[in-house]
Write a protein that holds these residues in place. Sequence first.
Motif, mmCIF file in Angstrom:
data_model
loop_
_atom_site.group_PDB
_atom_site.id
_atom_site.type_symbol
_atom_site.label_atom_id
_atom_site.label_comp_id
_atom_site.label_asym_id
_atom_site.label_seq_id
_atom_site.Cartn_x
_atom_site.Cartn_y
_atom_site.Cartn_z
ATOM 1 N N ILE A 300 0.836 -1.207 0.000
ATOM 2 C CA ILE A 300 0.000 0.000 0.000
ATOM 3 C C ILE A 300 0.868 1.254 0.000
ATOM 4 N N PHE A 301 1.925 1.261 0.810
ATOM 5 C CA PHE A 301 2.809 2.429 0.855
ATOM 6 C C PHE A 301 3.533 2.636 -0.487
ATOM 7 N N LEU A 302 3.799 1.541 -1.196
ATOM 8 C CA LEU A 302 4.552 1.646 -2.439
ATOM 9 C C LEU A 302 3.686 2.040 -3.631
ATOM 10 N N ILE A 303 2.454 1.558 -3.674
ATOM 11 C CA ILE A 303 1.641 1.771 -4.878
ATOM 12 C C ILE A 303 0.434 2.664 -4.641
ATOM 13 N N GLY A 304 0.115 2.972 -3.388
ATOM 14 C CA GLY A 304 -1.125 3.681 -3.101
ATOM 15 C C GLY A 304 -1.160 5.098 -3.661
ATOM 16 N N ARG A 305 -2.167 5.398 -4.460
ATOM 17 C CA ARG A 305 -2.436 6.752 -4.953
ATOM 18 C C ARG A 305 -3.697 7.315 -4.306
ATOM 19 N N SER A 306 -4.615 6.439 -3.964
ATOM 20 C CA SER A 306 -5.877 6.886 -3.384
ATOM 21 C C SER A 306 -5.671 7.309 -1.933
ATOM 22 N N ARG A 307 -6.439 8.293 -1.519
ATOM 23 C CA ARG A 307 -6.356 8.759 -0.147
ATOM 24 C C ARG A 307 -6.759 7.653 0.816
ATOM 25 N N ASN A 420 -12.843 6.923 -7.909
ATOM 26 C CA ASN A 420 -14.026 7.341 -7.153
ATOM 27 C C ASN A 420 -13.783 8.669 -6.439
ATOM 28 N N GLU A 421 -12.598 8.827 -5.870
ATOM 29 C CA GLU A 421 -12.259 10.071 -5.188
ATOM 30 C C GLU A 421 -12.183 11.241 -6.154
#
Length: 431
Positions: A300-307, A420-421
């Motif tokens: 999640i830390f490496l690929i996460g773009r969504s809030r 969605n965001e």
Amino acid sequence: MNRFMDVLENVLMPLADKLNNNRYLTALRDGFMVALPLIIFGSIFVVIANLPFIDRLMSEATYAQYQELIGSASSATLAIMATFVIVGIGYKLTESYGGEALFGGVTALAAFLILIPQHVDETTGVIPVGVLGAQGMFVGIITAFVSAELYRFFVNKNWQIKMPSGVPDAVSRSFSSLIPITMTLSFFLLVRIAFSFTPFETVQNFVYTSVQAPLTALGSGLTATIIAVLLTQIFWFFGLHGQIIINSVLDPIWFTLAGENLDAYNAGNELPHIVSKPFMESFIVGIGGSGMTLAVIIAIFLIGRSRQLKQLGKIGGPPGLFNVNEPIIFGLPIIMNPLVIIPWLFAPVMVTIFTYFTMVAGLVPAPYGAIVPWTMPPIISGALATNSWQGAVLQVVNMAIVFVIWWPFLKVMDKQYYENEQSEGKPTKTA
């Protein structure tokens, strides 16, 4: 997919509900929880007594004395863990019926001591210590259940000595329990006498031959372990605490296997089992919790773009280091989320298979029996469970396997959340 989930829900949910609410499994689980602090205390000192390379820092005589002094901690706890489990089960089962729980616990222990072999031995005394540990686990569990039920039966029959109202409460309760305890222990004495006329000679020999040996052989196998891991994941997927449900059934087997490994290790013999309680705790659950979600947090830390995912990573990271993963299970979410069912089920099974064959091949030592606290962070727990640096490396490799399996699914999920965001006009950058 929907049909598959419907089948799982219709078949497993009723089963899980029955297991979760079963009086005996609950008493069994809670009985082990009563004994767990003592077991962990003993295990900690087993680890301290066998720290890597410590024998090279001392002379042979000093090292032997050191182990003798430290060894009393494990001898008084881990080596006789069956006694604590018996008291815990007898206490909890009696308590569930609303009876005098303490008397239920000590009666169960006394019944167990009546049944086990007793003989004068120059090295071990009157009672062989081995039957108070892993060897006596199954006899102890069965005895605790039967003892608690008999004690309750005699109490319900009102076979009690009633004391006058002025007698102190503690004295009154002792006398009111006298006849139920006497009747219960007399039953177990008769059982012991009856078995002395059979080829088995003792209940211990009968249960070990007929029940314990076959069950431990089954529980130490790869197939049974995979099924246990898979069921744990499935139960969690439907919102049930899979760890508690499966442990309630299999902890007696896994603790017994751990005890047999520790006995072999202390005797300098080859470890008889790969799978045991430390195998499950350190290399399956002990990498972020059920489902090994510490690797998911890293992804999640490496690929996460969504809030949403970024915030989840911040919330789930610190507890995840100590194998607490409810924030991930409920926040990702994993429960009833078809997007994650494949990695959620598949990754732990792959890690179980990989870990098993890595240890079979001798690349990593099998856990030697010390129970490492399940909250111990990965890498440290792997080294302590196997008393080797290879155990730590194996945990890193296991996390990499989970990471690779989860990566594409997290990418899809993150993209969906991000879009969605964006469509809702929410900011995607965190403060």
